[in-house]
Design a protein around this motif. Structure first.
Motif, PDB file in Angstrom:
ATOM      1  N   HIS A 128       0.843  -1.223   0.000  1.00 55.03           N
ATOM      2  CA  HIS A 128       0.000   0.000   0.000  1.00 55.03           C
ATOM      3  C   HIS A 128       0.863   1.253   0.000  1.00 55.03           C
ATOM      4  N   ASP A 139       6.801   2.529   4.985  1.00 56.08           N
ATOM      5  CA  ASP A 139       5.716   1.582   5.309  1.00 56.08           C
ATOM      6  C   ASP A 139       4.817   1.410   4.083  1.00 56.08           C
ATOM      7  N   GLY A 140       4.786   0.213   3.537  1.00 59.95           N
ATOM      8  CA  GLY A 140       3.942  -0.080   2.364  1.00 59.95           C
ATOM      9  C   GLY A 140       4.633   0.280   1.067  1.00 59.95           C
ATOM     10  N   GLU A 173      -4.601   0.617   3.154  1.00 55.34           N
ATOM     11  CA  GLU A 173      -4.338  -0.419   4.168  1.00 55.34           C
ATOM     12  C   GLU A 173      -4.573   0.167   5.562  1.00 55.34           C
ATOM     13  N   GLU A 174      -4.362   1.478   5.692  1.00 50.84           N
ATOM     14  CA  GLU A 174      -4.486   2.088   7.018  1.00 50.84           C
ATOM     15  C   GLU A 174      -5.956   2.418   7.323  1.00 50.84           C
ATOM     16  N   HIS A 242       7.920  -5.921   2.834  1.00 44.61           N
ATOM     17  CA  HIS A 242       7.551  -4.852   3.784  1.00 44.61           C
ATOM     18  C   HIS A 242       8.681  -4.623   4.777  1.00 44.61           C
ATOM     19  N   GLN A 245       9.005  -3.176  10.721  1.00 46.52           N
ATOM     20  CA  GLN A 245       8.255  -2.378  11.717  1.00 46.52           C
ATOM     21  C   GLN A 245       8.497  -2.969  13.114  1.00 46.52           C
ATOM     22  N   HIS A 412      -1.137  -6.509   7.699  1.00 48.17           N
ATOM     23  CA  HIS A 412      -0.791  -6.085   6.325  1.00 48.17           C
ATOM     24  C   HIS A 412      -1.890  -6.580   5.390  1.00 48.17           C
TER      25      HIS A 412
END
Ligand code: HGY
Ligand code: MN
Ligand code: MN
Ligand code: MN
Length: 464
Positions: A128, A139-140, A173-174, A242, A245, A412
């Motif tokens: 994403h 991120d993504g 995605e968020e 990814h 995290q 995810h």
């Protein structure tokens, strides 16, 4: 099945790290908050720009080429590019890579490289590009731009895919705008409940999902949201690259993480209501303070999570709003949003049950009304597919990269793609495990490793 790659491939896996880094930086400029933070919310102007931003990349390239002929062509190219900013950025990068591009009714974007047996179910990869407020630029994004570069790596090596390869940009995605995590992949995985809910979902500004989607050029009148659902067997495998995290890979000096399972996420919304009143005039015994009810519930979330008996249970109160939000007015309303997860679904559900009991007990003791207790999502964990893991292991052995098996505590799009396709995820280290904050960082070297592993694993899965 032996996952041995054609030998020629190994010696030609070259990642264009400079181009990839430039694209990550360029994409990060489409943000509603100043650098180094990134904020890019579903269907907002910056999100649409990022999907469809300037053909800047192409016009810059054209401009640079023209520049050898006419001095200021480059600037014309860039102005023109910015002027036609409504065209596609990610879509354009896909186009530059020779992928055929399509979008579905909610803005999931697909870029396909046809294999020599195009009737076989393709292998897919993707992630994403939406970003929560004040977050980072990896991120993504690493899993979208890295996937496009993985295709370029394979093309440069002369590889010919048997199964088509498809890069997917999941529309969101968020959970930021509509409170629904993995909206795009949840729909692709066939969530009837979500398709129904989206007909009446609104954001904090009371803009409906459909209105927001239409303003971004999606969900046209004739579109039926459930047209997004993937048919059974649409993909033979799905693989997501990814950032971890988390701090493990960096701390242990490892290059890659192979994800074996994705933890089970859940999110709750809770509202309390009291009489409010004047902060000076109403004596303490006469109050029923909705704000203090929310504060007590937040501490109870922590208590129940810590009391689960496992380090794998987590709980967060990321949103706590008080109404009217004036220093000298007793909160008459409070709104709490809770995120709780665990790799063990039952243990997580027990925590949700206890949070619900707390909300009820607090409400009666403080004589406030529990006006809403809503479980927004309560998803099961997902397991990675054995054959996809084996393909990644074979790749890591050939590339001689260190790795470990690990659980993803973040969710995810793979969590939902696992419902419709054999799924795999690979992690690269990120600085101190930082994510969802501007200090998020992944080195070009680590990203390059991730892209190589992705490219070679896609190649193997494509030849299956
Ligand atoms: O919250 C998550 O786990 C994901 O990064 N959105
Ligand atoms: Mn995230
Ligand atoms: Mn992510
Ligand atoms: Mn006054």
């Amino acid at each position: 099945y032996s996952f041995a790659a054609p030998n020629s491939l190994l010696s030609f896996l070259s990642v264009d790290s400079t181009a990839l880094e430039n694209q990550i930086d360029e994409l990060s400029t489409f943000s509603d908050t100043p650098a180094p933070s990134v904020t890019r919310i579903l269907y907002t102007e910056k999100d649409v720009l990022a999907r469809r931003c300037a053909l800047l990349l192409v016009f810059t390239l054209c401009g640079l080429i023209l520049r050898y002929h006419k001095e200021n062509a480059c600037f014309h190219g860039i102005d023109w590019g910015m002027g036609i900013c409504k065209l596609q950025y990610i879509k354009n990068l896909m186009g530059l890579s020779g992928l055929s591009v399509r979008e579905d009714a909610v803005g999931n974007i697909f870029g396909r490289w046809d294999g020599y047996e195009p009737d076989l179910a393709p292998v897919a990869t993707g992630s994403h590009i939406d970003a929560i407020p004040y977050s980072g630029k990896y991120d993504g994004v690493v899993g979208v731009l890295g996937a496009i570069e993985a295709i370029n790596v394979l093309k440069r090596s002369g590889f010919k895919p048997k199964r088509s390869l498809e890069v997917v940009l999941f529309t969101s995605e968020e959970p930021t705008r509509f409170g629904i995590s993995c909206l795009g992949s949840r729909l692709l995985a066939g969530s009837e409940a979500l398709a129904e809910a989206l007909k009446t979902t609104v954001d904090a500004q009371n803009i409906s999902f459909l209105e927001a989607a239409r303003s971004a050029g999606y969900a046209k009148e004739q579109d039926d949201i459930s047209s997004v659902f993937l048919k059974e067997g649409s993909y033979s495998a799905f693989l997501e690259l990814h950032i971890e995290q988390g701090p493990i890979l960096e701390a242990e000096g490892l290059s890659i993480g192979i994800v074996t399972a994705i933890a089970a996420p859940a999110s709750l919304k809770v509202d309390f209501e009291g009489n409010g009143g004047h902060a000076g005039a109403v004596l303490m015994p006469n109050r029923n303070d909705a704000g203090l009810a929310a504060a007590e519930l937040a501490l109870d979330v922590e208590k129940h999570v810590l009391g689960s008996g496992s380090i794998d249970t987590v709980g967060t109160v990321g949103i706590l709003e008080l109404h009217p939000g004036a220093i000298n007015s007793i909160p008459s309303k409070s709104h709490v949003e809770i995120d709780t997860r665990d790799i063990d679904e039952k243990r997580r559900n027990d925590v949700i049950e206890k949070i619900h009991q707390s909300a009820t007990t607090i409400a009666s003791r403080r004589r406030v009304r529990l006006s809403e207790f809503k479980i927004v999502n309560q998803d099961p964990p997902a397991l990675s597919d054995k054959s996809v893991i084996e393909a990644m292991e074979a790749t890591l052995k050939e590339l001689n990269l260190t790795h470990k098996m690990m659980i993803s505590r973040a969710y995810h799009d793979s969590l939902f793609m696992a419902r419709v396709s054999p799924m795999g995820m690979l992690f690269i280290p990120c600085y101190k495990g930082y994510s969802h904050k501007p200090e998020e960082y992944a080195s070009s070297h680590n990203i390059g490793n991730g892209v190589k592993v992705l490219a070679l694993t896609l190649a193997k899965l494509s030849l299956k």
